[in-house]
Design an enzyme around this catalytic site. Structure first.
Site, PDB file in Angstrom:
ATOM      1  N   HIS A  94       6.724 -32.989   6.338  1.00 51.19           N
ATOM      2  CA  HIS A  94       6.846 -31.928   7.453  1.00 51.19           C
ATOM      3  C   HIS A  94       6.048 -30.730   7.028  1.00 51.19           C
ATOM      4  CE1 HIS A  94       9.322 -28.830   9.491  1.00 51.19           C
ATOM      5  NE2 HIS A  94       8.354 -29.136  10.209  1.00 51.19           N
ATOM      6  N   ASN A 167       5.738 -17.332  15.852  1.00 53.51           N
ATOM      7  CA  ASN A 167       4.722 -17.907  16.926  1.00 53.51           C
ATOM      8  C   ASN A 167       3.511 -17.033  17.019  1.00 53.51           C
ATOM      9  OD1 ASN A 167       5.551 -20.494  17.115  1.00 53.51           O
ATOM     10  ND2 ASN A 167       6.562 -20.015  19.145  1.00 53.51           N
ATOM     11  N   TYR A 170       0.583 -17.178  14.124  1.00 52.77           N
ATOM     12  CA  TYR A 170      -0.349 -18.089  14.296  1.00 52.77           C
ATOM     13  C   TYR A 170      -1.889 -17.616  14.598  1.00 52.77           C
ATOM     14  CZ  TYR A 170       2.331 -22.412  13.291  1.00 52.77           C
ATOM     15  OH  TYR A 170       2.986 -23.512  12.829  1.00 52.77           O
ATOM     16  N   HIS A 385      14.618 -30.204   8.866  1.00 56.99           N
ATOM     17  CA  HIS A 385      15.239 -29.100   8.548  1.00 56.99           C
ATOM     18  C   HIS A 385      16.945 -29.483   8.512  1.00 56.99           C
ATOM     19  CE1 HIS A 385      12.286 -26.367   8.992  1.00 56.99           C
ATOM     20  NE2 HIS A 385      12.123 -26.794  10.387  1.00 56.99           N
ATOM     21  N   LEU A 443       0.554 -21.739   5.831  1.00 52.29           N
ATOM     22  CA  LEU A 443      -0.154 -20.808   6.187  1.00 52.29           C
ATOM     23  C   LEU A 443       0.708 -19.415   6.159  1.00 52.29           C
ATOM     24  CD1 LEU A 443      -2.983 -19.375   7.137  1.00 52.29           C
ATOM     25  CD2 LEU A 443      -2.249 -20.157   9.542  1.00 52.29           C
TER      26      LEU A 443
END
Length: 538
Positions: A94, A167, A170, A385, A443
């Site tokens: 994943h 989010n 990113y 998850h 990241l």
């Protein structure tokens, strides 16, 4: 498409007479009935007690197994020449492609690109073609100014339970324009920079030889040409490797598209998502690049923040996709059912034509209602998850009995939803659920060049995992991955599909037969306990 489900006809005449190929698939009424049965099982007091006791028994039984057999397991591992944890195959089950590199890698790549491509036109600002050096000029930045701290893409304590802030991470330096330029496949430079950095990550994987990844790329369902653009990017830039397979993630963003008038009902998203796949299956020459790309695609993933409030009402009277015109987002189970049922139709069609098929592997049970896990249990090949299973003993026991794979990412969860020491991974593993370790977003969460090894090493340190535990997790990751049967035979042994010791080859997996025999005998005993009751009742 009829009532949100694609049907395949032999020819025009068959279409006019309504005679489609009747591929077996679960209808909505059947699915809703099954969901209701599982929900009532989850709430049943005696069944909760039974499941909880069986799971506690499994935990304690494993502790006893370790006390009695740990030294024998270690001795059998030592007796195997050449193999150890470092040189057995592991799959990162994943990980998202747009964050599969670590921060330092992205920083170095951005600096290098600023020097080598400063005169390339990378976007349009205020209607004017803009060069890369002008983009950074507008931000008042030079290559020398850039640092990992300035990129600010690492999840920190401020992202805990804040999916919106996560989010935003990113965006390099908080600029969505830089995200568009560097980590998107469909932009003014044709995804050239993103392809280059993906190839560097692939090169690292190939160099390490024993690490493999299943990267997620996005298809949004806003336009019909998204598949062709993505396939063109992948084929043109040759982002293929024996160490990498692709999953397609579909964000659950209908409400945003509806408010912005991009789509008028939910069926349009399904149409954009599946029609190109049916067309290329019927005639590979209609989308030649897509036909090539799909050979490396193994499944579809459903992604978004599960903790967003949703209308949980989902019954047989729910509007079909062409009638779902509300501004409200459909429930999670609705998304999953219509994705699954169209995939079933597509897989029947592809198998008939000798083409590879796809599996559904959604994000499920990370947060939000436990009903998501019910849909995952009924429809998914394996899930990502699965944290909420710790609260539902009945479902957890069912996931164990069915051996549904769960790709867990403890470092990711630690930054977003659950502190590391409360993560249920060691508990799931002790009980015998089919769990694997994955990175999710290197990241945002990892510091080293080998994020998967970093994930394993932290897990081993914190939970005091033995070498045998680590190898078992790695073996699980290969089994639940989407790599081909031939590759799995090479990695795990020619008979890996057989149950118990017969399917284990310690010279390849480094998992002792004692551990595999324990897992198999325990599972058979649990199934026997249940079926004995059924047989006695009859």
């Amino acid at each position: 498409m009829k009532d949100g489900v694609f049907h395949v006809y032999a020819n025009e005449e068959a279409m006019e007479s309504g005679e489609y190929f009747d591929y077996p698939h679960p209808n909505l009424t059947q699915f809703v009935a099954d969901v209701n049965i599982l929900c009532s099982m989850m709430a049943d007091g005696p069944l909760k007690s039974f499941s909880y006791r069986r799971l506690s028994y499994l935990s304690n039984k494993f502790q006893l197994h370790v006390l009695l057999n740990e030294l024998r397991e270690l001795a059998s591992q030592k007796a195997v020449p050449h193999r150890d944890f470092y040189n057995i195959r592991k799959v990162d089950t994943h990980v998202h492609a747009s964050s599969c590199m670590n921060q330092k890698h992205l920083l170095r790549f951005i600096k290098k690109t600023m020097k080598e491509h400063e005169h390339d036109i990378v976007c349009y600002l205020k209607g004017q073609p803009t060069k890369l050096k002008d983009v950074f000029g507008a931000l008042r930045l030079t290559a020398y100014d850039l640092s990992v701290d300035m990129l600010d893409m690492h999840a920190d304590r401020n992202t805990f339970h804040r999916f919106d802030k996560f989010n935003a991470k990113y965006n390099p330096i908080g600029e969505s324009l830089l995200r568009e330029i560097f980590i998107k496949t469909d932009n003014h430079v044709g995804g050239q920079f993103f392809a280059q950095i993906i190839k560097e990550v692939i090169s690292d994987l190939e160099e390490s030889k024993y690490q493999n990844a299943e990267l997620r790329l996005s298809i949004y369902g806003r336009k019909m040409d998204e598949w062709d653009k993505l396939a063109q990017w992948a084929v043109q830039h040759k982002v293929v490797s024996n160490n990498v397979r692709w999953l397609i993630q579909v964000p659950r963003l209908y409400d945003i598209y509806k408010v912005n008038k991009i789509v008028s009902n939910f069926q349009e998203i399904l149409d954009n998502l599946f029609r190109p796949l049916f067309e290329v299956t019927a005639n590979p020459k209609s989308h030649p690049e897509l036909h090539m790309f799909l050979q490396f695609v193994i499944g579809i993933d459903s992604v978004d923040d599960e903790s967003k409030p949703e209308n949980p009402l989902f019954d047989k009277d729910v509007p079909t996709p062409e009638k779902w015109c509300d501004d409200e987002n459909p429930p999670y189970s609705y998304y999953l059912y219509y994705t699954y049922v169209n995939m079933v139709q597509l897989n029947h069609f592809r198998r008939e034509r000798g083409l590879n098929t796809f599996v559904l592997r959604p994000h499920c049970g990370e947060a939000g209602p436990v009903q998501h896990l019910v849909a995952g249990f009924l429809l998914a090949e394996n899930i990502s998850h699965g944290l909420m299973l710790r609260k539902v003993p009945v479902l957890q026991y069912l996931y164990y009995l069915a051996q549904i794979g769960i790709a867990m990412s403890p470092l990711s969860n630690n930054s977003l939803f659950l502190n590391y020491h409360r993560n249920p991974l060691p508990e799931y593993m002790a009980r015998g659920l089919c769990v694997s370790v994955s990175t999710d977003d290197p990241l945002q969460f990892h510091f080293t060049k080998e994020p998967l090894m970093e994930e394993y090493s932290i897990a081993a340190q914190v939970w005091k995992l033995s070498s045998c535990d680590m190898c078992e997790l790695a073996r699980n990751s290969v089994i639940m991955s989407g790599f081909s049967h031939t590759m799995k035979q090479y990695w795990l042994g020619p008979h890996y599909t057989r149950e118990g010791v017969a399917g284990n080859d310690i010279t390849r997996s480094n998992v002792p037969d004692i551990r595999v025999a324990y897992r198999y005998e325990t599972l058979v005993e649990e199934l026997t306990t249940i079926f004995k009751a059924v047989l006695n009742k009859d």
